[in-house]
Write a protein that holds these residues in place. Sequence first.
Motif, short mmCIF file in Angstrom:
data_model
loop_
_atom_site.label_atom_id
_atom_site.label_comp_id
_atom_site.label_asym_id
_atom_site.label_seq_id
_atom_site.Cartn_x
_atom_site.Cartn_y
_atom_site.Cartn_z
N ARG A 1 6.91 2.28 -3.33
CA ARG A 1 6.06 3.47 -2.62
C ARG A 1 4.81 4.00 -3.76
O ARG A 1 5.36 4.39 -4.83
CB ARG A 1 6.59 4.43 -2.14
CG ARG A 1 5.79 5.26 -1.25
CD ARG A 1 6.61 6.20 -0.18
NE ARG A 1 5.84 6.56 0.74
CZ ARG A 1 4.64 7.82 0.46
NH1 ARG A 1 4.73 8.41 -0.60
NH2 ARG A 1 3.95 8.23 1.54
N ARG A 2 3.85 3.87 -3.39
CA ARG A 2 2.67 4.43 -4.45
C ARG A 2 2.39 5.83 -4.01
O ARG A 2 2.46 6.24 -2.84
CB ARG A 2 1.40 3.64 -4.13
CG ARG A 2 1.47 2.32 -4.51
CD ARG A 2 0.24 1.38 -4.50
NE ARG A 2 0.58 0.14 -5.07
CZ ARG A 2 0.72 -0.27 -6.20
NH1 ARG A 2 0.54 0.42 -7.32
NH2 ARG A 2 0.93 -1.50 -6.59
N PHE A 3 2.16 6.64 -4.93
CA PHE A 3 2.12 8.17 -4.72
C PHE A 3 0.84 8.62 -5.23
O PHE A 3 0.28 8.20 -6.42
CB PHE A 3 3.20 8.92 -5.68
CG PHE A 3 4.57 8.46 -5.21
CD1 PHE A 3 5.12 9.50 -4.33
CD2 PHE A 3 5.28 7.59 -5.68
CE1 PHE A 3 6.53 9.28 -3.91
CE2 PHE A 3 6.39 7.35 -5.38
CZ PHE A 3 7.21 8.20 -4.36
N SER A 4 0.08 9.38 -4.36
CA SER A 4 -1.17 9.89 -4.54
C SER A 4 -1.19 10.74 -5.81
O SER A 4 -2.18 10.85 -6.34
CB SER A 4 -1.92 10.52 -3.43
OG SER A 4 -1.14 11.66 -2.99
N ALA A 5 -0.18 11.64 -6.41
CA ALA A 5 -0.08 12.56 -7.14
C ALA A 5 -0.04 11.59 -8.64
O ALA A 5 -0.18 12.50 -9.45
CB ALA A 5 1.39 13.56 -6.92
N ASN B 1 6.42 15.93 3.16
CA ASN B 1 5.92 14.71 3.13
C ASN B 1 6.77 13.73 2.91
O ASN B 1 6.85 12.92 3.58
CB ASN B 1 4.72 14.61 2.04
CG ASN B 1 4.12 13.40 2.05
OD1 ASN B 1 3.54 13.09 3.33
ND2 ASN B 1 4.12 12.66 0.97
N THR C 1 7.68 10.73 5.64
CA THR C 1 7.84 9.29 5.41
C THR C 1 8.97 8.67 5.58
O THR C 1 9.16 7.91 6.46
CB THR C 1 7.27 9.30 3.82
OG1 THR C 1 6.01 9.81 3.95
CG2 THR C 1 7.29 7.84 3.59
N VAL D 1 -1.78 8.85 -9.25
CA VAL D 1 -3.00 8.13 -9.13
C VAL D 1 -2.58 6.80 -8.52
O VAL D 1 -3.12 6.06 -9.11
CB VAL D 1 -3.31 7.73 -10.40
CG1 VAL D 1 -4.83 7.48 -10.44
CG2 VAL D 1 -3.55 9.14 -11.50
N ASN D 2 -1.94 6.81 -7.46
CA ASN D 2 -1.47 5.69 -6.53
C ASN D 2 -0.93 4.54 -7.23
O ASN D 2 -1.01 3.40 -7.03
CB ASN D 2 -2.73 5.05 -5.73
CG ASN D 2 -3.41 6.06 -4.85
OD1 ASN D 2 -2.58 6.71 -4.04
ND2 ASN D 2 -4.62 6.04 -4.62
N THR E 1 3.27 3.33 -8.71
CA THR E 1 4.50 3.71 -8.47
C THR E 1 5.24 4.42 -9.33
O THR E 1 4.44 4.64 -10.42
CB THR E 1 5.45 2.29 -8.16
OG1 THR E 1 5.32 1.61 -9.49
CG2 THR E 1 4.75 1.30 -7.14
#
Length: 84
Positions: free
Chosen positions: A71-75, A34, A38, A77-78, A80
């Motif tokens: 960048r926000r990471f889904s892992a 991923n 990106t 919880v959105n 940074t």
Amino acid sequence: MDDYKVAPNLLISLNPEQSMSAKGNCRDHAVAENFFKTFKSELVYGTKLKAREQMRLCVFGYIESRYNHKRRFSALVNLTIDEF
């Protein structure tokens, strides 16, 4: 001597162990895959640089300023990395 000529000898001397996903574990390398997807879509494609040092500086700047801090990471919880 150019880096690309040294790398194979360095790898051989380090005797690395190949990373293999376990049978049925298709998400083993999902985080790295991923990141590179990106990274390529946000920086590499469309960037026209002539020298290796220019690209090295762009990669460092991308990772240190954009990827790690904005960048926000889904892992996470959105959030940074800084917000997390």
